[in-house]
Write a protein that holds these residues in place. Structure first.
Motif, short mmCIF file in Angstrom:
data_model
loop_
_atom_site.label_atom_id
_atom_site.label_comp_id
_atom_site.label_asym_id
_atom_site.label_seq_id
_atom_site.Cartn_x
_atom_site.Cartn_y
_atom_site.Cartn_z
N ASN A 196 0.82 -1.20 0.00
CA ASN A 196 0.00 0.00 0.00
C ASN A 196 0.86 1.26 0.00
O ASN A 196 0.54 2.25 -0.67
N LEU A 197 1.96 1.23 0.77
CA LEU A 197 2.88 2.37 0.77
C LEU A 197 3.54 2.53 -0.59
O LEU A 197 3.74 3.65 -1.07
N SER A 198 3.89 1.40 -1.22
CA SER A 198 4.52 1.46 -2.54
C SER A 198 3.58 2.10 -3.55
O SER A 198 3.98 3.00 -4.31
N TRP A 199 2.33 1.65 -3.55
CA TRP A 199 1.36 2.23 -4.47
C TRP A 199 1.10 3.69 -4.12
O TRP A 199 0.97 4.54 -5.01
N GLY A 200 1.02 4.01 -2.83
CA GLY A 200 0.75 5.38 -2.39
C GLY A 200 1.82 6.35 -2.87
O GLY A 200 1.50 7.45 -3.35
N LEU A 201 3.09 5.98 -2.74
CA LEU A 201 4.17 6.85 -3.20
C LEU A 201 4.15 6.96 -4.72
O LEU A 201 4.41 8.04 -5.28
N ALA A 202 3.82 5.86 -5.41
CA ALA A 202 3.75 5.90 -6.87
C ALA A 202 2.64 6.84 -7.34
O ALA A 202 2.85 7.65 -8.26
N ILE A 203 1.47 6.79 -6.72
CA ILE A 203 0.36 7.64 -7.15
C ILE A 203 0.61 9.09 -6.76
O ILE A 203 0.23 10.02 -7.49
N LEU A 204 1.30 9.32 -5.63
CA LEU A 204 1.65 10.69 -5.25
C LEU A 204 2.62 11.29 -6.27
O LEU A 204 2.46 12.44 -6.70
N THR A 205 3.61 10.51 -6.67
CA THR A 205 4.56 10.96 -7.69
C THR A 205 3.85 11.27 -9.00
O THR A 205 4.11 12.29 -9.65
N ALA A 206 2.93 10.39 -9.39
CA ALA A 206 2.19 10.59 -10.64
C ALA A 206 1.33 11.84 -10.59
O ALA A 206 1.19 12.57 -11.59
N THR A 207 0.73 12.12 -9.44
CA THR A 207 -0.10 13.32 -9.28
C THR A 207 0.73 14.58 -9.44
O THR A 207 0.33 15.53 -10.12
N LEU A 208 1.90 14.61 -8.80
CA LEU A 208 2.79 15.77 -8.93
C LEU A 208 3.25 15.95 -10.37
O LEU A 208 3.31 17.07 -10.88
N GLN A 209 3.56 14.85 -11.03
CA GLN A 209 3.99 14.93 -12.43
C GLN A 209 2.89 15.48 -13.33
O GLN A 209 3.15 16.29 -14.22
#
Length: 492
Positions: free
Chosen positions: A28-41
């Motif tokens: 869940n943390l892995s996916w959370g950081l990935a989606i946060l990065t994608a949102t910023l991008q």
């Protein structure tokens, strides 16, 4: 200055996120950081594209070294549109992947999966933004190597064979590209794209340049799966994990075709590369791709493979637009890269949702889906866009290409474009009819996982985008027309 840093952060963010995601202990943390990065991008991509509308460009010099000695990043209307496509698809595919990938990949591998995903996005954005042709090769390899790993993580054994086939094709394409880069460097002494463009006309080694040109574009056309160099694509799209199929179908070949456009028109220039003979070859290759891909799609019995051959046909439209050598045609080609990207991602996501229960995308096993009316809406929206129905994004690009064909007096090309749409009706109706009008025989009760909220949200966002950008074309088509004018040197 802030916009300059936004440009480099589009590439740096996923590059930094990848090792962190791999080290996180929780999926869940892995996916959370990935989606946060994608949102910023996605936020950065929208902002920088708004800044370059109207013909301006953003430059960023790495380490303070000015080109041609240093590596520079350059963002204009063309790669701004492509960066937006990559970031948008990255975001919605990660929303979709939360439930999809957990049903396909063991939990212990999810951190590695999301880390590899970030490397794919790093490579794609690096390809789009870099102004150095060797640096482009480096990012091409980062993206390709990471993609091979993502494909190989699929639960089907055929995924490994598809990954290996893609590895062979990708290595061959990259080798041709690198040889071409080396020959161009030998003839000009520079790797910076803008400097290379200025040196080409002054080089005293024209045969070396023509050889480099031939190697470089052979490699790129193989990477872009342009007919007849398309053989690797159907297996890759069919056997990849569902979210990976959606990501790759919407971005990888589009980015490779972007590089073709960038190198042809911005680096080598129209006078050097696009003689009338070469332009006619592009028109022929694009037309054959439209007809071949559509006919092969009609013959398929697997939904993902059908969509894969449809992609070969749809890429042909962009090749045709490039070969027309007009602002109208090139605008249609560029906006089609964006429009087809969001359309095909939505359709592959729908295919993945259907496959959750039976574990397959064979049409005979997916028959009788009337219990999922919202999925019918998704497939209908995406299918109408593939056909080019008014009110969808697919209509906009085909309309521009048809206008360009009429402007040039290529009536045979207009017939090809219309015939491609008629053939699209046949293969779109084939999967709509099978999914929703052929009863299950015998009726089956699904015991597999059901689509999660993230999957529905991702598909819903793309369906809205297909309709919104099909009705309001000011943003996407406006950016594409700006880019076409810049590439062809035409002032509004």
């Amino acid at each position: 200055m802030i916009e300059n840093h936004m440009t480099i952060m589009l590439v740096v963010l996923p590059m930094l996120a990848a090792p962190l995601i791999a080290l996180l202990p929780s999926k869940n943390l892995s996916w959370g950081l990935a989606i946060l990065t994608a949102t910023l991008q996605l936020y950065l991509a929208v902002n920088v594209l708004l800044d370059v509308q109207g013909g301006t460009a953003i430059h960023y010099e790495l380490g303070g070294w000015a080109p041609p000695w240093g590596i520079s990043y350059r963002l204009d209307s063309l790669n701004g549109l492509m960066a937006l496509l990559v970031c948008l698809i990255n975001f919605v595919c990660l929303l979709y992947a939360k439930a999809s990938i957990e049903a396909e990949i063991p939990g212990r591998k999810l951190g590695l999966f999301y880390a590899t995903w970030q490397l794919v996005v790093t490579g794609l954005l690096g390809i789009v933004l870099t102004g150095d042709i060797f640096n482009l090769f480096v990012f091409l390899e980062i993206s390709s190597l990471s993609t091979y790993a993502l494909i190989g993580m699929g639960r089907q054994r055929q995924a490994l064979m598809a990954a290996f086939q893609y590895l062979l094709s990708g290595t061959l394409g990259a080798s041709f590209f690198l040889i071409g880069v080396g020959l161009c460097y030998a003839a000009t002494g520079t790797l910076n794209m803008q400097d290379l463009a200025s040196q080409i006309g002054q080089s005293d080694q024209p045969m070396t340049l023509y050889s480099g040109f031939a190697f470089l574009f052979t490699g790129l056309l193989l990477k872009a799966a342009i007919y007849p160099l398309h053989a690797w694509l159907p297996n890759v799209y069919q056997f990849s994990p569902q979210a990976v199929s959606a990501l790759l179908s919407a971005t990888s070949t589009k980015v490779a075709l972007y590089v073709v456009v960038r190198c042809l028109l911005d680096v080598f220039g129209v006078e050097f590369s696009l003689s009338r003979l070469f332009a006619d070859l592009l028109l022929l290759a694009g037309s054959l791709a439209i007809l071949f891909g559509s006919l092969r799609a009609i013959q398929q019995t697997d939904l993902k493979r059908l969509l894969a051959y449809s992609s070969i046909a749809q890429l042909g439209y962009s090749v045709v637009g490039l070969g027309l050598l007009t602002v109208t045609g090139l605008s249609g080609a560029l906006v089609h890269l964006f429009n087809h990207g969001i359309t095909k991602a939505a359709l592959f996501m729908g295919a993945g949702m259907l496959a959750l229960g039976p574990g397959t995308t064979l049409l005979t096993r997916l028959a009788g889906g009337t219990h999922r009316p919202w999925l019918l809406l998704l497939f209908l929206t995406g299918g109408l866009s593939l056909i080019g129905f008014p009110g969808t994004v697919g209509f906009i690009s085909k309309w521009m290409l048809a206008l360009a064909a009429i402007e040039q007096g290529h009536w045979w090309l207009l017939v090809v474009i219309l015939l491609g749409s008629l053939l699209a009706i046949l293969y779109v109706w084939k999967f709509i009819e099978t999914l929703y009008f052929v009863p299950q025989n015998p009726p089956e009760t699904s015991t597999g996982p059901v689509p999660g909220r993230g999957m529905w949200l991702a598909c819903g966002l793309l369906c809205l985008a297909i309709v919104y950008f099909g009705l309001d074309t000011r943003f996407t088509l406006g950016v594409a027309m700006d880019a076409a004018r810049q590439l062809l040197g035409v002032h509004p």
